[in-house]
Motif scaffolding. Structure first.
Motif, PDB file in Angstrom:
ATOM      1  N   TYR A   1       0.797  -1.222   0.000  1.00 21.73           N
ATOM      2  CA  TYR A   1       0.000   0.000   0.000  1.00 21.73           C
ATOM      3  C   TYR A   1       0.832   1.275   0.000  1.00 21.73           C
ATOM      4  N   LYS A   2       2.057   1.185   0.440  1.00 20.96           N
ATOM      5  CA  LYS A   2       2.897   2.369   0.601  1.00 20.96           C
ATOM      6  C   LYS A   2       2.947   3.257  -0.648  1.00 20.96           C
ATOM      7  N   PRO A   3       3.196   2.720  -1.844  1.00 13.97           N
ATOM      8  CA  PRO A   3       3.266   3.591  -3.029  1.00 13.97           C
ATOM      9  C   PRO A   3       1.958   4.317  -3.336  1.00 13.97           C
ATOM     10  N   LEU A   4       0.838   3.787  -2.882  1.00 19.96           N
ATOM     11  CA  LEU A   4      -0.452   4.434  -3.127  1.00 19.96           C
ATOM     12  C   LEU A   4      -0.593   5.729  -2.336  1.00 19.96           C
ATOM     13  N   LEU A   5       0.226   5.889  -1.311  1.00 20.23           N
ATOM     14  CA  LEU A   5       0.112   7.050  -0.436  1.00 20.23           C
ATOM     15  C   LEU A   5       0.680   8.321  -1.040  1.00 20.23           C
ATOM     16  N   TYR A   6       1.551   8.196  -2.026  1.00 22.13           N
ATOM     17  CA  TYR A   6       2.188   9.404  -2.577  1.00 22.13           C
ATOM     18  C   TYR A   6       2.199   9.439  -4.101  1.00 22.13           C
ATOM     19  N   ASN A   7       1.453   8.551  -4.762  1.00 17.11           N
ATOM     20  CA  ASN A   7       1.396   8.641  -6.223  1.00 17.11           C
ATOM     21  C   ASN A   7       0.307   9.634  -6.651  1.00 17.11           C
ATOM     22  N   ASP A   8       0.123   9.806  -7.949  1.00 14.23           N
ATOM     23  CA  ASP A   8      -0.816  10.809  -8.466  1.00 14.23           C
ATOM     24  C   ASP A   8      -2.264  10.338  -8.514  1.00 14.23           C
ATOM     25  N   LYS A   9      -2.537   9.094  -8.195  1.00 12.82           N
ATOM     26  CA  LYS A   9      -3.915   8.592  -8.226  1.00 12.82           C
ATOM     27  C   LYS A   9      -4.654   9.019  -6.972  1.00 12.82           C
ATOM     28  N   LEU A  10      -5.915   9.404  -7.141  1.00 13.69           N
ATOM     29  CA  LEU A  10      -6.734   9.797  -5.996  1.00 13.69           C
ATOM     30  C   LEU A  10      -6.983   8.593  -5.098  1.00 13.69           C
ATOM     31  N   LEU A  11      -7.076   8.848  -3.798  1.00 10.48           N
ATOM     32  CA  LEU A  11      -7.430   7.777  -2.870  1.00 10.48           C
ATOM     33  C   LEU A  11      -8.884   7.378  -3.091  1.00 10.48           C
ATOM     34  N   LYS A  12      -9.177   6.113  -2.946  1.00  9.18           N
ATOM     35  CA  LYS A  12     -10.536   5.621  -3.121  1.00  9.18           C
ATOM     36  C   LYS A  12     -11.363   5.915  -1.874  1.00  9.18           C
ATOM     37  N   GLN A  13     -12.651   6.046  -2.082  1.00  7.95           N
ATOM     38  CA  GLN A  13     -13.572   6.244  -0.968  1.00  7.95           C
ATOM     39  C   GLN A  13     -13.663   4.962  -0.143  1.00  7.95           C
ATOM     40  N   GLY A  14     -13.813   5.126   1.169  1.00 12.05           N
ATOM     41  CA  GLY A  14     -14.056   3.986   2.041  1.00 12.05           C
ATOM     42  C   GLY A  14     -12.851   3.129   2.379  1.00 12.05           C
ATOM     43  N   LEU A  15     -11.652   3.642   2.181  1.00 13.42           N
ATOM     44  CA  LEU A  15     -10.462   2.868   2.539  1.00 13.42           C
ATOM     45  C   LEU A  15     -10.389   2.686   4.053  1.00 13.42           C
ATOM     46  N   PRO A  16      -9.852   1.572   4.521  1.00 11.77           N
ATOM     47  CA  PRO A  16      -9.749   1.376   5.973  1.00 11.77           C
ATOM     48  C   PRO A  16      -8.746   2.344   6.590  1.00 11.77           C
ATOM     49  N   THR A  17      -8.938   2.620   7.869  1.00 11.33           N
ATOM     50  CA  THR A  17      -8.038   3.512   8.591  1.00 11.33           C
ATOM     51  C   THR A  17      -7.652   2.880   9.923  1.00 11.33           C
ATOM     52  N   ALA A  18      -6.562   3.328  10.476  1.00  6.82           N
ATOM     53  CA  ALA A  18      -6.132   2.844  11.790  1.00  6.82           C
ATOM     54  C   ALA A  18      -7.212   3.187  12.814  1.00  6.82           C
TER      55      ALA A  18
END
Length: 148
Positions: free
Chosen positions: A66-83
């Motif tokens: 998941y790490k690369p998803l945090l800083y790439n240009d793609k928008l975060l998806k709705q409803g992702l889990p959180t701590a």
């Protein structure tokens, strides 16, 4: 990807936060605007060493995917889990949360000349650029959630 460390990114999020009102409604999700602002404080406080989270073993294991998803240009998806430490369910004071969020964003922005940062408790080390992009991206995700 914009960064919280650039003047452009910093000014943009400040303006967007300042455009929120207690009546601003989410276009998705369950949080109120005050709860969202409290939630958005958590990653900034974590980076500043003011917040801590417990890290389940599986989260550490899965983090490399998941790490690369945090800083790439793609928008975060709705409803992702959180701590679980970042989940906000109680009522929050709008003005207090807004001011605290602006303060924390400003504190992180002031670190723009710093080159080294402590590792993230789940995702490990990030470059300065990745930290700035990740902070901007998460905040942008939630500001878009509230239409600003």
């Amino acid at each position: 990807m914009k960064s919280i460390f650039t003047e452009e990114g910093y000014q943009a999020v400040q303006n967007r936060i300042n455009s929120l009102t207690p009546q601003t409604q989410a276009t998705w999700g369950k949080m109120s605007v005050a709860q969202m602002m409290h939630h958005c404080q958590k990653p900034f406080a974590l980076m500043l060493g003011k917040e801590n989270i417990k890290v389940p073993f599986m989260a550490k294991l899965m983090s490399r995917f998941y790490k690369p998803l945090l800083y790439n240009d793609k928008l975060l998806k709705q409803g992702l889990p959180t701590a679980k430490e970042f989940v906000v369910k109680d009522n929050r004071d709008f003005e207090k949360e807004k001011q605290q969020l602006l303060t924390l964003v400003g504190e992180v922005h002031k670190l723009k000349s710093q080159e080294k940062f402590d590792p993230h408790p789940i995702f490990g080390s990030f470059t300065k650029e990745q930290w700035g992009q990740m902070q901007y991206k998460h905040l942008d995700h939630h500001l878009r959630q509230f239409g600003v």
